[in-house]
Design a protein around this motif. Structure first.
Motif, PDB file in Angstrom:
ATOM      1  N   THR A  36       0.845  -1.199   0.000  1.00 33.24           N
ATOM      2  CA  THR A  36       0.000   0.000   0.000  1.00 33.24           C
ATOM      3  C   THR A  36       0.879   1.248   0.000  1.00 33.24           C
ATOM      4  O   THR A  36       0.977   1.954   1.011  1.00 33.24           O
ATOM      5  CB  THR A  36      -0.947   0.012   1.219  1.00 33.24           C
ATOM      6  N   PRO A  37       1.515   1.535  -1.130  1.00 33.07           N
ATOM      7  CA  PRO A  37       2.437   2.668  -1.183  1.00 33.07           C
ATOM      8  C   PRO A  37       1.786   4.018  -0.930  1.00 33.07           C
ATOM      9  O   PRO A  37       2.472   4.977  -0.575  1.00 33.07           O
ATOM     10  CB  PRO A  37       3.022   2.585  -2.593  1.00 33.07           C
ATOM     11  N   ASP A  38       0.469   4.112  -1.083  1.00 39.69           N
ATOM     12  CA  ASP A  38      -0.220   5.368  -0.792  1.00 39.69           C
ATOM     13  C   ASP A  38      -0.772   5.391   0.631  1.00 39.69           C
ATOM     14  O   ASP A  38      -1.450   6.338   1.009  1.00 39.69           O
ATOM     15  CB  ASP A  38      -1.354   5.595  -1.790  1.00 39.69           C
ATOM     16  N   GLY A  39      -0.466   4.358   1.409  1.00 43.88           N
ATOM     17  CA  GLY A  39      -0.946   4.258   2.778  1.00 43.88           C
ATOM     18  C   GLY A  39      -0.084   5.059   3.736  1.00 43.88           C
ATOM     19  O   GLY A  39       0.736   5.889   3.330  1.00 43.88           O
ATOM     20  N   PRO A  40      -0.257   4.783   5.018  1.00 40.79           N
ATOM     21  CA  PRO A  40       0.480   5.545   6.032  1.00 40.79           C
ATOM     22  C   PRO A  40       1.978   5.307   5.968  1.00 40.79           C
ATOM     23  O   PRO A  40       2.440   4.256   5.521  1.00 40.79           O
ATOM     24  CB  PRO A  40      -0.099   5.032   7.353  1.00 40.79           C
ATOM     25  N   ILE A  41       2.716   6.293   6.412  1.00 38.96           N
ATOM     26  CA  ILE A  41       4.174   6.230   6.459  1.00 38.96           C
ATOM     27  C   ILE A  41       4.595   6.421   7.909  1.00 38.96           C
ATOM     28  O   ILE A  41       4.186   7.381   8.561  1.00 38.96           O
ATOM     29  CB  ILE A  41       4.802   7.329   5.576  1.00 38.96           C
ATOM     30  N   LEU A  42       5.400   5.498   8.393  1.00 43.86           N
ATOM     31  CA  LEU A  42       5.968   5.607   9.727  1.00 43.86           C
ATOM     32  C   LEU A  42       7.258   6.404   9.616  1.00 43.86           C
ATOM     33  O   LEU A  42       8.137   6.066   8.829  1.00 43.86           O
ATOM     34  CB  LEU A  42       6.250   4.206  10.277  1.00 43.86           C
ATOM     35  N   ARG A  43       7.349   7.465  10.387  1.00 36.91           N
ATOM     36  CA  ARG A  43       8.541   8.320  10.365  1.00 36.91           C
ATOM     37  C   ARG A  43       9.299   8.143  11.676  1.00 36.91           C
ATOM     38  O   ARG A  43       8.709   8.278  12.750  1.00 36.91           O
ATOM     39  CB  ARG A  43       8.141   9.780  10.177  1.00 36.91           C
ATOM     40  N   LEU A  44      10.584   7.852  11.573  1.00 28.36           N
ATOM     41  CA  LEU A  44      11.408   7.586  12.744  1.00 28.36           C
ATOM     42  C   LEU A  44      12.640   8.474  12.743  1.00 28.36           C
ATOM     43  O   LEU A  44      13.142   8.843  11.674  1.00 28.36           O
ATOM     44  CB  LEU A  44      11.871   6.127  12.736  1.00 28.36           C
ATOM     45  N   ALA A  45      13.161   8.733  13.937  1.00 27.35           N
ATOM     46  CA  ALA A  45      14.463   9.384  14.042  1.00 27.35           C
ATOM     47  C   ALA A  45      15.516   8.369  13.610  1.00 27.35           C
ATOM     48  O   ALA A  45      15.356   7.174  13.859  1.00 27.35           O
ATOM     49  CB  ALA A  45      14.708   9.829  15.475  1.00 27.35           C
ATOM     50  N   PRO A  46      16.571   8.808  12.954  1.00 27.91           N
ATOM     51  CA  PRO A  46      17.603   7.864  12.507  1.00 27.91           C
ATOM     52  C   PRO A  46      18.153   6.984  13.635  1.00 27.91           C
ATOM     53  O   PRO A  46      18.393   5.793  13.434  1.00 27.91           O
ATOM     54  CB  PRO A  46      18.682   8.771  11.923  1.00 27.91           C
ATOM     55  N   GLN A  47      18.330   7.537  14.826  1.00 23.45           N
ATOM     56  CA  GLN A  47      18.838   6.741  15.948  1.00 23.45           C
ATOM     57  C   GLN A  47      17.859   5.631  16.325  1.00 23.45           C
ATOM     58  O   GLN A  47      18.258   4.508  16.638  1.00 23.45           O
ATOM     59  CB  GLN A  47      19.125   7.632  17.160  1.00 23.45           C
ATOM     60  N   THR A  48      16.573   5.916  16.275  1.00 25.49           N
ATOM     61  CA  THR A  48      15.555   4.909  16.572  1.00 25.49           C
ATOM     62  C   THR A  48      15.620   3.781  15.546  1.00 25.49           C
ATOM     63  O   THR A  48      15.532   2.606  15.897  1.00 25.49           O
ATOM     64  CB  THR A  48      14.156   5.554  16.581  1.00 25.49           C
ATOM     65  N   TRP A  49      15.772   4.131  14.277  1.00 24.48           N
ATOM     66  CA  TRP A  49      15.886   3.130  13.219  1.00 24.48           C
ATOM     67  C   TRP A  49      17.136   2.277  13.429  1.00 24.48           C
ATOM     68  O   TRP A  49      17.086   1.048  13.313  1.00 24.48           O
ATOM     69  CB  TRP A  49      15.907   3.801  11.854  1.00 24.48           C
ATOM     70  N   THR A  50      18.229   2.893  13.771  1.00 25.02           N
ATOM     71  CA  THR A  50      19.476   2.162  14.010  1.00 25.02           C
ATOM     72  C   THR A  50      19.316   1.179  15.164  1.00 25.02           C
ATOM     73  O   THR A  50      19.735   0.018  15.071  1.00 25.02           O
ATOM     74  CB  THR A  50      20.628   3.153  14.295  1.00 25.02           C
ATOM     75  N   GLU A  51      18.695   1.624  16.244  1.00 22.57           N
ATOM     76  CA  GLU A  51      18.472   0.742  17.382  1.00 22.57           C
ATOM     77  C   GLU A  51      17.529  -0.398  17.041  1.00 22.57           C
ATOM     78  O   GLU A  51      17.741  -1.548  17.464  1.00 22.57           O
ATOM     79  CB  GLU A  51      17.923   1.550  18.568  1.00 22.57           C
ATOM     80  N   PHE A  52      16.486  -0.118  16.286  1.00 25.15           N
ATOM     81  CA  PHE A  52      15.549  -1.156  15.862  1.00 25.15           C
ATOM     82  C   PHE A  52      16.245  -2.218  15.012  1.00 25.15           C
ATOM     83  O   PHE A  52      16.127  -3.414  15.285  1.00 25.15           O
ATOM     84  CB  PHE A  52      14.378  -0.533  15.096  1.00 25.15           C
ATOM     85  N   THR A  53      16.964  -1.787  13.988  1.00 21.00           N
ATOM     86  CA  THR A  53      17.604  -2.771  13.125  1.00 21.00           C
ATOM     87  C   THR A  53      18.708  -3.538  13.854  1.00 21.00           C
ATOM     88  O   THR A  53      18.920  -4.726  13.594  1.00 21.00           O
ATOM     89  CB  THR A  53      18.168  -2.118  11.840  1.00 21.00           C
ATOM     90  N   ALA A  54      19.380  -2.899  14.798  1.00 20.38           N
ATOM     91  CA  ALA A  54      20.406  -3.595  15.588  1.00 20.38           C
ATOM     92  C   ALA A  54      19.771  -4.674  16.449  1.00 20.38           C
ATOM     93  O   ALA A  54      20.362  -5.739  16.665  1.00 20.38           O
ATOM     94  CB  ALA A  54      21.172  -2.592  16.437  1.00 20.38           C
ATOM     95  N   SER A  55      18.570  -4.427  16.936  1.00 23.13           N
ATOM     96  CA  SER A  55      17.890  -5.418  17.784  1.00 23.13           C
ATOM     97  C   SER A  55      17.476  -6.654  16.992  1.00 23.13           C
ATOM     98  O   SER A  55      17.207  -7.708  17.579  1.00 23.13           O
ATOM     99  CB  SER A  55      16.679  -4.794  18.457  1.00 23.13           C
ATOM    100  N   LEU A  56      17.423  -6.554  15.669  1.00 16.62           N
ATOM    101  CA  LEU A  56      17.029  -7.691  14.832  1.00 16.62           C
ATOM    102  C   LEU A  56      18.191  -8.635  14.537  1.00 16.62           C
ATOM    103  O   LEU A  56      17.985  -9.749  14.097  1.00 16.62           O
ATOM    104  CB  LEU A  56      16.450  -7.187  13.506  1.00 16.62           C
ATOM    105  N   ARG A  57      19.392  -8.187  14.794  1.00 16.10           N
ATOM    106  CA  ARG A  57      20.578  -8.994  14.476  1.00 16.10           C
ATOM    107  C   ARG A  57      20.904  -9.980  15.537  1.00 16.10           C
ATOM    108  O   ARG A  57      20.640 -10.040  16.612  1.00 16.10           O
ATOM    109  CB  ARG A  57      21.776  -8.093  14.217  1.00 16.10           C
TER     110      ARG A  57
END
Length: 57
Positions: A36-57
């Motif tokens: 759904t490319p016209d749907g909602p977009i989640l906007r995050l601070a870069p640090q939040t994104w970094t922490e999220f992706t690090a938690s997946l590793r």
């Protein structure tokens, strides 16, 4: 036209069952559902994104 330049993961399948991420803006990482490319977009601070992706590793 969107301010975000979304990219799909290399793990994405033909059915578009993936998220797309835009990191082209300095202070925002945007995430959306590729189905759904016209749907909602989640906007995050870069640090939040970094922490999220690090938690997946």
């Amino acid at each position: 036209m969107s301010e975000f330049e979304f990219r799909k993961s290399s793990y994405s399948h033909v059915e578009n069952d993936c998220v797309e991420v835009a990191r082209n803006l300095r202070h925002t990482v945007a995430v959306r559902d590729s189905k759904t490319p016209d749907g909602p977009i989640l906007r995050l601070a870069p640090q939040t994104w970094t922490e999220f992706t690090a938690s997946l590793r």
